[in-house]
Design a protein around this motif. Structure first.
Motif, PDB file in Angstrom:
ATOM      1  N   ALA A  11       0.837  -1.204   0.000  1.00 39.29           N
ATOM      2  CA  ALA A  11       0.000   0.000   0.000  1.00 39.29           C
ATOM      3  C   ALA A  11       0.868   1.249   0.000  1.00 39.29           C
ATOM      4  CB  ALA A  11      -0.923  -0.008   1.214  1.00 39.29           C
ATOM      5  N   GLY A  12       1.948   1.231   0.762  1.00 44.93           N
ATOM      6  CA  GLY A  12       2.869   2.355   0.772  1.00 44.93           C
ATOM      7  C   GLY A  12       3.520   2.563  -0.581  1.00 44.93           C
ATOM      8  N   PHE A  13       3.908   1.448  -1.236  1.00 44.80           N
ATOM      9  CA  PHE A  13       4.523   1.541  -2.565  1.00 44.80           C
ATOM     10  C   PHE A  13       3.522   2.117  -3.562  1.00 44.80           C
ATOM     11  CE2 PHE A  13       5.576  -0.064  -6.755  1.00 44.80           C
ATOM     12  CZ  PHE A  13       6.945   0.110  -6.842  1.00 44.80           C
ATOM     13  N   ALA A  14       2.288   1.611  -3.537  1.00 41.36           N
ATOM     14  CA  ALA A  14       1.267   2.097  -4.467  1.00 41.36           C
ATOM     15  C   ALA A  14       0.986   3.577  -4.257  1.00 41.36           C
ATOM     16  CB  ALA A  14      -0.018   1.284  -4.298  1.00 41.36           C
ATOM     17  N   THR A  15       0.955   4.003  -3.002  1.00 37.33           N
ATOM     18  CA  THR A  15       0.691   5.415  -2.693  1.00 37.33           C
ATOM     19  C   THR A  15       1.802   6.302  -3.222  1.00 37.33           C
ATOM     20  OG1 THR A  15      -0.551   4.802  -0.703  1.00 37.33           O
ATOM     21  CG2 THR A  15       0.291   7.057  -0.824  1.00 37.33           C
ATOM     22  N   GLU A  16       3.048   5.904  -2.950  1.00 34.74           N
ATOM     23  CA  GLU A  16       4.185   6.695  -3.428  1.00 34.74           C
ATOM     24  C   GLU A  16       4.210   6.751  -4.947  1.00 34.74           C
ATOM     25  OE1 GLU A  16       9.106   6.849  -3.212  1.00 34.74           O
ATOM     26  OE2 GLU A  16       8.002   5.325  -2.076  1.00 34.74           O
ATOM     27  N   LEU A  17       3.897   5.630  -5.583  1.00 32.09           N
ATOM     28  CA  LEU A  17       3.935   5.576  -7.041  1.00 32.09           C
ATOM     29  C   LEU A  17       2.824   6.422  -7.667  1.00 32.09           C
ATOM     30  CD1 LEU A  17       5.059   4.515  -9.658  1.00 32.09           C
ATOM     31  CD2 LEU A  17       3.839   2.357  -9.276  1.00 32.09           C
ATOM     32  N   ALA A  18       1.603   6.295  -7.150  1.00 34.86           N
ATOM     33  CA  ALA A  18       0.483   7.051  -7.726  1.00 34.86           C
ATOM     34  C   ALA A  18       0.652   8.542  -7.509  1.00 34.86           C
ATOM     35  CB  ALA A  18      -0.829   6.562  -7.111  1.00 34.86           C
ATOM     36  N   TYR A  19       0.875   8.939  -6.258  1.00 31.53           N
ATOM     37  CA  TYR A  19       1.003  10.358  -5.967  1.00 31.53           C
ATOM     38  C   TYR A  19       2.254  10.948  -6.612  1.00 31.53           C
ATOM     39  CZ  TYR A  19      -2.849  10.708  -2.609  1.00 31.53           C
ATOM     40  OH  TYR A  19      -4.090  10.746  -2.027  1.00 31.53           O
ATOM     41  N   GLY A  20       3.344  10.200  -6.610  1.00 35.95           N
ATOM     42  CA  GLY A  20       4.575  10.702  -7.216  1.00 35.95           C
ATOM     43  C   GLY A  20       4.433  10.912  -8.711  1.00 35.95           C
ATOM     44  N   ALA A  21       3.752   9.975  -9.392  1.00 38.47           N
ATOM     45  CA  ALA A  21       3.545  10.126 -10.832  1.00 38.47           C
ATOM     46  C   ALA A  21       2.655  11.322 -11.136  1.00 38.47           C
ATOM     47  CB  ALA A  21       2.937   8.846 -11.403  1.00 38.47           C
ATOM     48  N   LEU A  22       1.669  11.566 -10.265  1.00 40.67           N
ATOM     49  CA  LEU A  22       0.785  12.722 -10.475  1.00 40.67           C
ATOM     50  C   LEU A  22       1.524  14.028 -10.212  1.00 40.67           C
ATOM     51  CD1 LEU A  22      -2.485  11.343  -8.853  1.00 40.67           C
ATOM     52  CD2 LEU A  22      -2.152  11.907 -11.272  1.00 40.67           C
ATOM     53  N   ARG A  23       2.299  14.078  -9.129  1.00 43.24           N
ATOM     54  CA  ARG A  23       3.037  15.316  -8.843  1.00 43.24           C
ATOM     55  C   ARG A  23       4.049  15.614  -9.939  1.00 43.24           C
ATOM     56  NH1 ARG A  23       3.504  12.811  -3.624  1.00 43.24           N
ATOM     57  NH2 ARG A  23       1.967  13.674  -2.187  1.00 43.24           N
ATOM     58  N   GLY A  24       4.738  14.592 -10.400  1.00 43.70           N
ATOM     59  CA  GLY A  24       5.812  14.797 -11.367  1.00 43.70           C
ATOM     60  C   GLY A  24       5.359  14.812 -12.802  1.00 43.70           C
ATOM     61  N   GLN A  25       4.063  14.831 -13.023  1.00 44.78           N
ATOM     62  CA  GLN A  25       3.522  14.675 -14.375  1.00 44.78           C
ATOM     63  C   GLN A  25       4.091  15.691 -15.360  1.00 44.78           C
ATOM     64  OE1 GLN A  25      -0.739  13.909 -14.740  1.00 44.78           O
ATOM     65  NE2 GLN A  25      -0.853  15.541 -16.272  1.00 44.78           N
ATOM     66  N   GLY A  26       4.220  16.929 -14.949  1.00 46.14           N
ATOM     67  CA  GLY A  26       4.723  17.948 -15.867  1.00 46.14           C
ATOM     68  C   GLY A  26       6.135  17.660 -16.329  1.00 46.14           C
ATOM     69  N   THR A  27       7.007  17.312 -15.390  1.00 45.64           N
ATOM     70  CA  THR A  27       8.389  16.993 -15.743  1.00 45.64           C
ATOM     71  C   THR A  27       8.458  15.707 -16.541  1.00 45.64           C
ATOM     72  OG1 THR A  27       9.176  18.094 -13.740  1.00 45.64           O
ATOM     73  CG2 THR A  27      10.695  16.566 -14.812  1.00 45.64           C
ATOM     74  N   TYR A  28       7.722  14.691 -16.110  1.00 41.99           N
ATOM     75  CA  TYR A  28       7.763  13.404 -16.814  1.00 41.99           C
ATOM     76  C   TYR A  28       7.229  13.532 -18.230  1.00 41.99           C
ATOM     77  CZ  TYR A  28       8.608  11.529 -12.148  1.00 41.99           C
ATOM     78  OH  TYR A  28       9.133  11.269 -10.909  1.00 41.99           O
ATOM     79  N   ASP A  29       6.175  14.310 -18.419  1.00 40.94           N
ATOM     80  CA  ASP A  29       5.641  14.480 -19.774  1.00 40.94           C
ATOM     81  C   ASP A  29       6.649  15.183 -20.682  1.00 40.94           C
ATOM     82  OD1 ASP A  29       3.364  13.228 -18.937  1.00 40.94           O
ATOM     83  OD2 ASP A  29       2.006  14.916 -19.311  1.00 40.94           O
ATOM     84  N   ALA A  30       7.383  16.143 -20.120  1.00 42.54           N
ATOM     85  CA  ALA A  30       8.408  16.817 -20.921  1.00 42.54           C
ATOM     86  C   ALA A  30       9.514  15.848 -21.319  1.00 42.54           C
ATOM     87  CB  ALA A  30       8.984  17.991 -20.128  1.00 42.54           C
ATOM     88  N   ILE A  31       9.865  14.947 -20.414  1.00 40.10           N
ATOM     89  CA  ILE A  31      10.874  13.926 -20.722  1.00 40.10           C
ATOM     90  C   ILE A  31      10.337  12.938 -21.748  1.00 40.10           C
ATOM     91  CG2 ILE A  31      12.190  11.990 -19.757  1.00 40.10           C
ATOM     92  CD1 ILE A  31      12.255  13.598 -17.097  1.00 40.10           C
ATOM     93  N   LEU A  32       9.116  12.466 -21.532  1.00 40.65           N
ATOM     94  CA  LEU A  32       8.529  11.494 -22.451  1.00 40.65           C
ATOM     95  C   LEU A  32       8.393  12.067 -23.860  1.00 40.65           C
ATOM     96  CD1 LEU A  32       5.780  10.052 -20.089  1.00 40.65           C
ATOM     97  CD2 LEU A  32       7.805   8.833 -20.927  1.00 40.65           C
ATOM     98  N   ALA A  33       8.102  13.364 -23.945  1.00 41.64           N
ATOM     99  CA  ALA A  33       7.973  13.997 -25.257  1.00 41.64           C
ATOM    100  C   ALA A  33       9.271  13.911 -26.047  1.00 41.64           C
ATOM    101  CB  ALA A  33       7.550  15.451 -25.099  1.00 41.64           C
ATOM    102  N   LYS A  34      10.401  13.832 -25.343  1.00 40.77           N
ATOM    103  CA  LYS A  34      11.702  13.681 -26.004  1.00 40.77           C
ATOM    104  C   LYS A  34      11.947  12.249 -26.459  1.00 40.77           C
ATOM    105  CE  LYS A  34      13.656  17.837 -25.329  1.00 40.77           C
ATOM    106  NZ  LYS A  34      14.228  18.671 -26.424  1.00 40.77           N
ATOM    107  N   CYS A  35      11.159  11.314 -25.928  1.00 43.16           N
ATOM    108  CA  CYS A  35      11.421   9.893 -26.180  1.00 43.16           C
ATOM    109  C   CYS A  35      10.358   9.230 -27.044  1.00 43.16           C
ATOM    110  CB  CYS A  35      11.521   9.143 -24.844  1.00 43.16           C
ATOM    111  SG  CYS A  35      12.814   9.757 -23.745  1.00 43.16           S
ATOM    112  N   VAL A  36       9.297   9.948 -27.365  1.00 42.56           N
ATOM    113  CA  VAL A  36       8.203   9.399 -28.172  1.00 42.56           C
ATOM    114  C   VAL A  36       8.222  10.081 -29.532  1.00 42.56           C
ATOM    115  CG1 VAL A  36       5.705   9.059 -28.313  1.00 42.56           C
ATOM    116  CG2 VAL A  36       6.841   8.952 -26.103  1.00 42.56           C
ATOM    117  N   ASP A  37       7.923   9.315 -30.571  1.00 42.18           N
ATOM    118  CA  ASP A  37       8.018   9.846 -31.932  1.00 42.18           C
ATOM    119  C   ASP A  37       6.733  10.505 -32.408  1.00 42.18           C
ATOM    120  OD1 ASP A  37       6.400   7.669 -32.143  1.00 42.18           O
ATOM    121  OD2 ASP A  37       7.561   6.621 -33.687  1.00 42.18           O
TER     122      ASP A  37
END
Length: 497
Positions: free
Chosen positions: A75-101
């Motif tokens: 449950a702790g892992f799932a919480t960290e993963l879900a909330y962390g992915a949501l908080r970091g969405q802006g940065t992660y999307d900018a990174i993913l945009a560099k890696c997707v065609d």
């Protein structure tokens, strides 16, 4: 002479090549990559509900954890993963945009959510890269399909080639605008970075604190609990690992686990509530009134004008019960009004009542009626981004102005509904000056029978001795990076006799 086995030949007489003998692991590759790890599946379900259904992560996550029967660790892992992915969405999307065609908006939303989950594991969690890749691909195979899983695998391998720090350096290279750099590095929309910089200055703090504030928004908050005064206690929570809160009495900090499993939480006598919310409710309940405002029967009448879903209303009701007062909780939406009733069930029924109606009309039914009024006004929620990570991506700059109209109307109604000598607490979970000091100033400017009380002193009085030291201020602002609370704003307005 030993005879040789006849060699197989094709129709042209050529000898067929024998296929190489394959060695197999104990678990076949297809089986390995199709399994969906339950903790990651929970995180994925949360992201899908948030992006696909406009759901709130804090409401979806506990239900999903219980549905999949996760233990405390998962449950702790799932919480960290879900909330962390949501908080970091802006940065992660900018990174993913560099890696997707292709542009990210052309990806299947489920694929994009899986990529965000994978990126967070690779860049911000202590998960080995091979495990993050294998498990995310397995999740994709199980819930999206084999085709998309190949794309996810290829993209995440590109993401894993660099650290988060290296990616941020690439994304911000040559960028001289401090706001744009901060938005990428700390995963906030640019307009919110500007708004928070402006808010710090408006409330007398240095703009240099913006980095600490943005980092605090991205920290995983500890769950705050409150035992309803005179009705609940924290003994069970302490046995489950909670520690006493440092800011306000009857509070505790619950670092890990599902608080919904506590009997006292299910009974409603212990509640999840940020310490900042506890403080502003107590400040209103404890501030001194002009005695001439109280009715001859000595019973104070309190109002929570915007009560849904019932957190502050329940604490106020418990405080009212202790003090022999009565509370009217108002909520315009019928389904939220029902949530308020459910929350208030933990408090003796003779103490409270619920009104379903527009708060802006309450002075028509109850002119100059209440001794204490809480206006917990609808706002952008910029002060609770650490607890509601998805809200930073939903709010738009225009929301500030739209909500400002409603905020002024509600506060104007409140000062009409309060008795002369009574007090109105204007509260927002936003530090934005357009939602805080500007609203209060506009309402005060139009009347000569209102005065600001010392909100800072009231917060100090409501907190544990020496814990807060908000200082003497006409209005008071709490901060995540200073007080470890949501950025709650408080103004206390007395109507003169």
């Amino acid at each position: 002479m030993t005879s040789q086995p006849e060699k197989k030949r094709n129709e042209k007489g050529h000898e067929r090549r024998r296929a190489a003998v394959k060695t197999r692991t104990a678990v076949a590759p297809g089986q390995r990559t199709r399994a969906a790890d339950p903790a990651r599946l929970v995180a994925f379900e949360v992201l899908r509900a948030v992006s696909g259904e406009d759901a709130y992560a804090n409401l979806v996550l506990p239900k999903s954890i219980r549905k999949h029967r996760l233990d405390k660790r998962d449950a702790g892992f799932a919480t960290e993963l879900a909330y962390g992915a949501l908080r970091g969405q802006g940065t992660y999307d900018a990174i993913l945009a560099k890696c997707v065609d292709r542009p990210l908006e052309r990806l299947d939303p489920a694929v994009l959510d899986a990529l965000r989950i994978g990126a967070h594991q690779l860049l911000a969690m202590r998960v080995p890269a091979h495990a993050a890749l294998d498990q995310t691909v397995g999740l994709a195979r199980a819930v999206i399909g084999a085709g998309p899983s190949a794309l996810i695998n290829a993209v995440l391998r590109k993401v894993s080639a660099r650290s988060l720090e290296d990616w941020v350096e690439i994304l911000t290279a040559g960028e001289t605008d401090a706001v744009k750099r901060a938005a990428i590095e700390h995963s906030h929309p640019e307009w919110i970075v500007r708004a928070l910089r402006q808010s710090l200055v408006a409330h007398g703090r240095s703009v240099e604190e913006i980095t600490d504030l943005l980092r605090a928004d991205n920290d995983a908050p500890v769950v705050n609990l409150v035992a309803l005064p005179g009705l609940g206690d924290l003994d069970e929570a302490r046995k489950a690992g909670a520690t006493d809160g440092e800011l306000v009495k009857d509070s505790a900090l619950f670092a890990a686990g599902d608080v919904g499993r506590l009997d006292s939480v299910r009974a409603g006598t212990t509640r999840v509530q940020d310490a900042g919310s506890q403080l502003v409710a107590r400040a209103l309940a404890e501030v001194e009134l002009d005695g001439s405002s109280i009715d001859e029967d000595g019973v104070e009448k309190w109002l929570d004008m915007c009560a849904g879903p019932g957190g502050k209303a329940t604490l106020l009701a418990a405080l009212a019960h202790e003090q022999g007062a009565v509370l009217l909780a108002n909520e315009p939406a019928p389904h939220r009004a029902q949530l308020v009733r459910q929350a208030l069930d933990a408090v003796p029924g003779e103490t409270w009542n619920v009104r379903t109606g527009d708060g802006r009309t309450i002075a028509e039914d109850y002119p100059e009626t209440f001794d204490r009024i809480l206006v917990d006004a609808p706002c952008t929620g910029l002060g609770a981004l650490r607890r509601r990570p998805e809200s930073r991506w939903r709010r738009q700059p225009g929301d500030v102005g739209d909500l400002g109209i409603l905020q002024r109307e509600l506060l104007t109604t409140a000062v009409d509904a309060v008795k002369p000598g009574g007090v109105v607490a204007y509260v927002t979970c936003s530090p934005h000056p357009a939602e805080t000091t500007a609203v209060v100033a506009d309402v005060l400017r139009k009347r000569n029978d209102l005065e600001l009380l010392d909100a800072g002193a009231a917060l100090d009085a409501a907190s544990l001795p020496g814990a807060l030291e908000a200082g003497h201020e006409s209005t008071a602002q709490l901060w995540p990076h200073i007080h470890s609370t949501d950025a709650m704003f408080l103004a206390l307005i007395r109507r003169k006799i």
